[in-house]
Enzyme design. Structure first.
Site, PDB file in Angstrom:
ATOM      1  N   HIS A 103      36.745  15.092 -50.641  1.00 51.00           N
ATOM      2  CA  HIS A 103      36.983  15.244 -49.204  1.00 51.00           C
ATOM      3  C   HIS A 103      37.863  16.468 -48.924  1.00 51.00           C
ATOM      4  O   HIS A 103      37.492  17.337 -48.113  1.00 51.00           O
ATOM      5  CB  HIS A 103      37.663  13.983 -48.666  1.00 51.00           C
ATOM      6  CG  HIS A 103      37.892  14.005 -47.189  1.00 51.00           C
ATOM      7  ND1 HIS A 103      36.994  13.492 -46.287  1.00 51.00           N
ATOM      8  CD2 HIS A 103      38.931  14.503 -46.451  1.00 51.00           C
ATOM      9  CE1 HIS A 103      37.454  13.668 -45.059  1.00 51.00           C
ATOM     10  NE2 HIS A 103      38.639  14.277 -45.137  1.00 51.00           N
ATOM     11  N   GLU A 104      39.004  16.516 -49.584  1.00 51.54           N
ATOM     12  CA  GLU A 104      39.916  17.644 -49.356  1.00 51.54           C
ATOM     13  C   GLU A 104      39.326  18.945 -49.882  1.00 51.54           C
ATOM     14  O   GLU A 104      39.569  20.016 -49.332  1.00 51.54           O
ATOM     15  CB  GLU A 104      41.271  17.362 -50.012  1.00 51.54           C
ATOM     16  CG  GLU A 104      42.001  16.151 -49.447  1.00 51.54           C
ATOM     17  CD  GLU A 104      42.287  16.248 -47.960  1.00 51.54           C
ATOM     18  OE1 GLU A 104      42.399  17.375 -47.437  1.00 51.54           O
ATOM     19  OE2 GLU A 104      42.398  15.191 -47.312  1.00 51.54           O
ATOM     20  N   HIS A 157      37.231  20.437 -47.190  1.00 47.97           N
ATOM     21  CA  HIS A 157      38.060  21.185 -46.230  1.00 47.97           C
ATOM     22  C   HIS A 157      38.476  22.542 -46.818  1.00 47.97           C
ATOM     23  O   HIS A 157      38.443  23.557 -46.119  1.00 47.97           O
ATOM     24  CB  HIS A 157      39.328  20.383 -45.897  1.00 47.97           C
ATOM     25  CG  HIS A 157      39.080  19.179 -45.041  1.00 47.97           C
ATOM     26  ND1 HIS A 157      38.282  19.201 -43.917  1.00 47.97           N
ATOM     27  CD2 HIS A 157      39.546  17.897 -45.146  1.00 47.97           C
ATOM     28  CE1 HIS A 157      38.267  18.000 -43.364  1.00 47.97           C
ATOM     29  NE2 HIS A 157      39.013  17.191 -44.092  1.00 47.97           N
TER      30      HIS A 157
END
Length: 346
Positions: free
Chosen positions: A27-28, A31
């Site tokens: 997820h990170e 980003h």
């Protein structure tokens, strides 16, 4: 107690924790990659939380491994405050910020699809919704189901995969369901009263038939994986609906502790059960993160879409206050759910 018995008890929990960390890293990482592509300055990319154990200062970003192996973050310049840096998140165009915000959840969904692709690709056959045979003590055959019937819908819910069948049976209010099947090219409507079996103090429909499998090829593996992905995604929304209308209560909701327990149990059960739970969890995280709830990416996406339409920014103080309030409520909810999880364990 021998080392092997200790290891047998511990390794499923370790796998569960590592998988949750993988979900967060993916997820990170989404980003981070999106930020780099959009020219947004990333101050730090961290794996884990708490004090730094290892860190490396790159040209633009500090990378760190932290003491608590749960969590992580991608800290962008101007993400939660104003900044004079032209490469700050807050100073990028709306579409660029939307791209960065959505990338984390998108990567979770990609991970879910990859897991489902692995599941389908490593199976001997690709599943269908066509009845292949019945158990010896099957009761559904007495109500008109036949070998070769292709199940099209159950209680009005469209069926695409075997997982849809399980979901429809689980959501049934009783053990009587209305089924629509395709037989010899024609639709047949059949009402079936199944026997039930107990699981965790609840009665569930006992599926007394087996489904046909077909030989694998690239086309049906991709199609089945995509259908399973849609089915798992639908489960997230159905579960939320059932929670809102009171079909399930707060005691049925699991937080991190409960989820680790579920994954570790699945690891002990089988490779397939483990992958199925992992796929459902990462898809759940991806979709839930896009809900317009303060403190989640979905809220920031909602605000950015509003900014794109009105050409006006939400005042920074208002946005931060809403996010802070949302975070407090979310953490409070997680504390309640975690306490419930721990209570269930004992």
């Amino acid at each position: 107690m021998s080392f092997s018995s200790v290891w047998h008890s511990v390794y499923p929990i370790l796998i569960a924790i590592l998988f949750f960390e993988l979900i967060i890293i993916i997820h990170e990482g989404g980003h981070f990659i999106a930020a780099r592509l959009m020219g947004v300055k990333v101050n730090e990319f961290a794996i884990g939380m708490g004090p730094k154990i290892i860190h490396h200062k790159g040209k633009k970003t500090e990378f760190s491994l932290r003491a608590v192996p749960f969590g992580g973050f991608c800290a962008m310049e101007g993400e939660d405050e104003e900044s004079d840096d032209e490469n700050a998140f807050v100073n990028k165009k709306v579409w660029q910020r939307i791209f960065v915000v959505v990338a984390g959840a998108f990567m979770n969904l990609v991970l879910g699809f990859i897991i489902l692709l692995i599941m389908t690709g490593t199976n001997n056959l690709v599943g269908t919704t066509t009845i292949a045979k019945f158990d010896d003590d099957a009761v559904s055959i007495n109500y008109g189901l036949r070998t070769g019937d292709e199940i099209k819908s159950i209680d009005g819910m469209r069926i695409y995969t075997s997982n849809d069948i399980s979901t429809a049976f689980t959501r049934s209010d009783d053990n009587t369901v209305d089924m629509t099947v395709i037989r010899d090219g024609e639709e047949e409507k059949i009402t079936v009263t199944f026997e039930t079996e107990e699981y965790e103090s609840r009665q569930y429909i006992k599926m007394d038939f087996w489904l046909l499998g077909e030989e694998k090829n690239v086309g049906n593996v991709l199609r089945h994986s995509a259908q399973d992905f849609a089915s798992y995604s639908k489960m997230v929304f159905l579960s939320l609906h059932d929670l809102i209308v009171g079909r399930f209560g707060l005691s049925d909701v699991s937080g991190p502790v409960g989820a680790v327990s579920v994954v570790s149990d699945a690891v002990k059960t089988s490779y397939t059960s483990m992958l199925r739970i992992m796929a459902l969890l990462t898809i759940n995280v991806g979709i839930f993160n896009l809900f317009p709830i303060p403190a989640l990416d979905g809220w920031r996406l909602f605000v950015l879409i509003g900014e794109g339409i009105t050409r006006k920014k939400l005042p920074s103080k208002a946005e931060y206050a809403i996010n802070a309030a949302g975070l407090i409520i979310l953490l409070g909810f997680m504390c309640v759910v975690t306490f419930s999880d721990i209570t269930k364990l004992f």
